[in-house]
Scaffold this active site. Structure first.
Site, PDB file in Angstrom:
ATOM      1  N   ASN A 163       0.853  -1.185   0.000  1.00  0.00           N
ATOM      2  CA  ASN A 163       0.000   0.000   0.000  1.00  0.00           C
ATOM      3  C   ASN A 163       0.887   1.232   0.000  1.00  0.00           C
ATOM      4  O   ASN A 163       1.346   1.698   1.047  1.00  0.00           O
ATOM      5  CB  ASN A 163      -0.921  -0.011   1.224  1.00  0.00           C
ATOM      6  CG  ASN A 163      -1.945  -1.126   1.164  1.00  0.00           C
ATOM      7  OD1 ASN A 163      -2.940  -1.020   0.469  1.00  0.00           O
ATOM      8  ND2 ASN A 163      -1.678  -2.213   1.889  1.00  0.00           N
ATOM      9  N   GLU A 164       1.155   1.737  -1.188  1.00  0.00           N
ATOM     10  CA  GLU A 164       2.078   2.841  -1.369  1.00  0.00           C
ATOM     11  C   GLU A 164       1.407   4.175  -1.003  1.00  0.00           C
ATOM     12  O   GLU A 164       0.191   4.239  -0.797  1.00  0.00           O
ATOM     13  CB  GLU A 164       2.551   2.877  -2.827  1.00  0.00           C
ATOM     14  CG  GLU A 164       3.320   1.639  -3.278  1.00  0.00           C
ATOM     15  CD  GLU A 164       4.755   1.588  -2.764  1.00  0.00           C
ATOM     16  OE1 GLU A 164       5.083   2.317  -1.814  1.00  0.00           O
ATOM     17  OE2 GLU A 164       5.546   0.796  -3.320  1.00  0.00           O
ATOM     18  N   PRO A 165       2.201   5.265  -0.924  1.00  0.00           N
ATOM     19  CA  PRO A 165       1.613   6.578  -0.665  1.00  0.00           C
ATOM     20  C   PRO A 165       0.447   6.866  -1.611  1.00  0.00           C
ATOM     21  O   PRO A 165       0.522   6.602  -2.817  1.00  0.00           O
ATOM     22  CB  PRO A 165       2.785   7.529  -0.919  1.00  0.00           C
ATOM     23  CG  PRO A 165       3.990   6.718  -0.532  1.00  0.00           C
ATOM     24  CD  PRO A 165       3.669   5.320  -0.985  1.00  0.00           C
ATOM     25  N   THR A 210      10.418   1.910  -3.819  1.00  0.00           N
ATOM     26  CA  THR A 210      10.191   0.500  -3.519  1.00  0.00           C
ATOM     27  C   THR A 210      10.890  -0.381  -4.552  1.00  0.00           C
ATOM     28  O   THR A 210      11.514  -1.395  -4.217  1.00  0.00           O
ATOM     29  CB  THR A 210       8.684   0.200  -3.510  1.00  0.00           C
ATOM     30  OG1 THR A 210       8.068   0.986  -2.486  1.00  0.00           O
ATOM     31  CG2 THR A 210       8.414  -1.271  -3.248  1.00  0.00           C
TER      32      THR A 210
END
Length: 639
Positions: free
Chosen positions: A162-164, A181
């Site tokens: 769950n990235e920014p 990442t």
């Protein structure tokens, strides 16, 4: 009363945090909690549902669970698992797949029913993914939800993938990976270009439904993002901050990962401190930098308004404290890294005697010596010390394929010009080209290619050491066996690595050892090499009298620098010495322009080193010390 003190210490922290001495102790604690849950569920004849993570962080947890299974009879027959994520696209048998990871570290070593193992499917077509994600969520719900969810944290603040920008109520879905990442995963894939751009991940909303959430983080690489996650405002820019909203979360950290939390980094802001010399020095330097003032201009109001009133009372007046810290900083500066002969050394970082010291500079990779302490290296030689350099590894994994071909092409052309036989060399060259044309990302080079690449690094290291003034018999190539796997993942350290290091130390019997203390190295090689040196010295100390007079100095510079309050020896460099150091780094041509493993920093190594050395000098200047062109910094390790 103790609880009240703890609450005061942790008032900046917005969720529960437990800090352990090291990753092993923390991992054992987490594994015990999982084991206890499994046993409790077994007593009630129910299933334990685990949410599992991948990456380096949980490896020791899984190892302990395997041990508990094999040695204590812990059964996993009542366990159902759901993994957080998987790269997309990804074949399950690929070395980088999370299926391979989980089998290698856990599932192949326990008695879990493989039908109870659930990992997102990286082989689906794009059209199939939405239905799969809905089914994944439903399956978690159908078995009663997750009892425990284990998390790591990425440097973007991602949990799972769950990235920014991820929403707090997000479910399992296909996501696009952040560039950072992908850079962090580059070594596993043989380069960032081979890292998938997408992944299937549980959502933050899915994670939140777990009855217990444990986020683990180790080492200083994670310290910055941990501070944001624990003390920062809730924001989609740092998805882990959403965990502040959960009543069932705990962060499990080692001391390094927790090091930037306010209670550890600037404890005077939250509690009364024991004002020993170390914390006083750190606090005064922090105060000067925080206010943008030289140390000698700090006032009593500055102390009182920034959590340091007790220091002013205990050790004041504050001007005396300022002078004491200023003098201590001044005494770290020396143009004589080997000690100044016939001088009072009571206020100097190095001893005056012996006037000519035997020194070994250990370089984990073949260029760390000149990148990190090239100016000091040259200064030691110029001041007539008996300097040796020891290159601990061949560095052969950090050479581009086309460079290896170019050197063999040169050898073929040279053989032709000199009328030498070239048949076998030509065959070798053809084999190399054929291999490289079909080479897969992260595939291990053939032994011949590894040799060529190692010789390239060796030749460059010799050129650099000669430029610094060394004779060939003072240049040592150790090729420690742990490194020679041909892969980014190295072999375990064995006694042979330590014995080879002991033999060199016994041969030289140094009064000074310089070793890389730059543990942010993305290869992980620096800390492995440092620990080998440390173990070798500890063993020798039992039988060799010279070890008690041997000082171990740590250097940094390739990946980070020491904080100003940590520095115990600062060697100033003139503009001319900065240029000499730069030319020594230039001898490592295979690492110039673009290194194979550059880490996060896009600058060339010579530029990183030059900028860091100038920043260190600027830091001293800002505190009111002399304004030098550049400085190399060292910390003495007391073993």
């Amino acid at each position: 009363m103790a609880r009240l003190n703890l609450l005061e210490e942790t008032r900046f922290e917005k969720l529960p945090v437990s800090v352990f001495e090291n990753p092993k102790a923390a991992s054992l604690s987490v594994a015990k909690r999982i084991g206890d849950l499994i046993k409790e569920k077994q007593k009630n004849n129910t299933q334990a549902v685990l949410g599992l993570a991948t990456g380096a962080t949980p490896i020791a947890v899984y190892a302990e669970l395997v041990r508990m299974h094999k040695e204590e009879g812990l059964s996993f027959k009542n366990v159902i698992t759901f993994n957080l994520d998987e790269y997309y696209p990804m074949q399950p048998d690929a070395a980088q797949s999370y299926v391979s990871f989980m089998n290698e570290h856990l599932f192949d070593h326990i008695d879990i029913d493989k039908n109870n193992v659930n990992i997102p499917d990286g082989t689906l077509s794009l059209e199939e993914i939405p239905a799969f994600c809905l089914a994944y969520e439903k399956k978690i719900g159908d078995v009663g939800g997750l009892d425990i969810q284990i998390l790591g944290i990425g440097r973007t603040g991602h949990i799972g993938f769950n990235e920014p920008g991820s929403a707090p109520n997000s479910g399992t879905r296909l996501v696009t990976l952040d560039d950072l990442t992908r850079r962090d995963a580059a070594r596993d894939f043989g380069g960032k270009s081979f890292v998938p751009t997408k992944a299937i991940t549980m959502g933050i909303g899915t994670i939140f439904k777990a009855r217990e959430i444990i986020l683990m983080a180790w080492n200083k690489k994670k310290a910055s993002i941990i501070k944001k996650a624990v003390e920062g405002e809730i924001s989609g820019d740092v998805p882990a901050t959403y965990l502040q909203l959960s009543e069932h979360v705990e962060f499990i950290l080692d001391q390094d990962a927790a090091s930037l939390l306010t209670r550890f980094d600037t404890p005077w802001l939250v509690k009364d401190c024991v004002w020993d010399e170390k914390i006083t020095r750190k606090a005064v330097i922090w105060l000067a930098n925080h206010l943008g003032k030289p140390v000698l201009k700090l006032t009593e109001d500055d102390y009182n308004n920034n959590g340091m009133a007790q220091l002013a009372i205990d050790r004041g007046p504050v001007y005396n404290i300022n002078i004491d810290i200023f003098n201590k900083l001044q005494h770290t500066i020396t143009g004589w890294p080997g000690g100044k002969p016939n001088a009072d050394d009571s206020e100097r970082p190095e001893r005056a005697e012996p006037a000519k010291k035997r020194s070994i500079i250990f370089s984990p990779h073949p260029d760390d010596d000149v990148i990190s302490m090239g100016g000091t290296f040259i200064r030691l030689v110029d001041q007539k010390h008996d300097v040796h350099v020891a290159y601990q590894t061949s560095g052969n994994t950090a050479v581009w394929d086309d460079d290896a071909l170019r050197f063999v092409e040169f050898s073929i052309d040279f053989s032709e010009k000199m009328g030498l036989g070239k048949g076998e060399l030509k065959n070798l060259y053809n084999d190399m080209r054929a291999f490289m044309e079909k080479k897969q990302p992260n595939q291990v080079d053939t032994p011949e290619i590894q040799t060529v690449k190692g010789l390239i690094r060796k030749g460059e290291a010799i050129a650099g050491a000669r430029y610094c003034g060394l004779e060939d018999d003072h240049i040592h190539f150790m090729a420690l066996p742990f490194y020679e796997s041909g892969k980014s993942n190295k072999n375990p350290v064995t006694d042979l690595d330590i014995q080879l290091t002991m033999e060199l130390l016994q041969k030289v019997k140094p009064e000074q050892v310089f070793a890389a203390g730059d543990f942010e190295d993305p290869h992980g090689t620096h800390i492995v090499c440092f620990n080998i040196i440390l173990e070798a010295l500890k063993r020798l100390a039992k039988t060799e009298s010279w070890v008690k007079d041997c000082w171990l100095w740590m250097y940094r510079g390739a990946w980070q620098e020491f904080e100003t309050h940590e520095i115990e020896m600062a060697v100033p460099l003139s503009p001319q010495e900065v240029e000499r150091k730069k030319f020594a780094i230039f001898k490592h041509q295979s690492q110039k322009d673009r290194a194979v493993f550059p880490g996060d920093d896009a600058r060339e190594f010579w530029k990183r080193a030059e900028d860091r050395n100038r920043e260190t000098a600027q830091a001293y200047d800002n505190l009111g010390l002399a304004d030098y062109e550049a400085m190399e910094a060292f910390v003495r390790y007391k073993f």
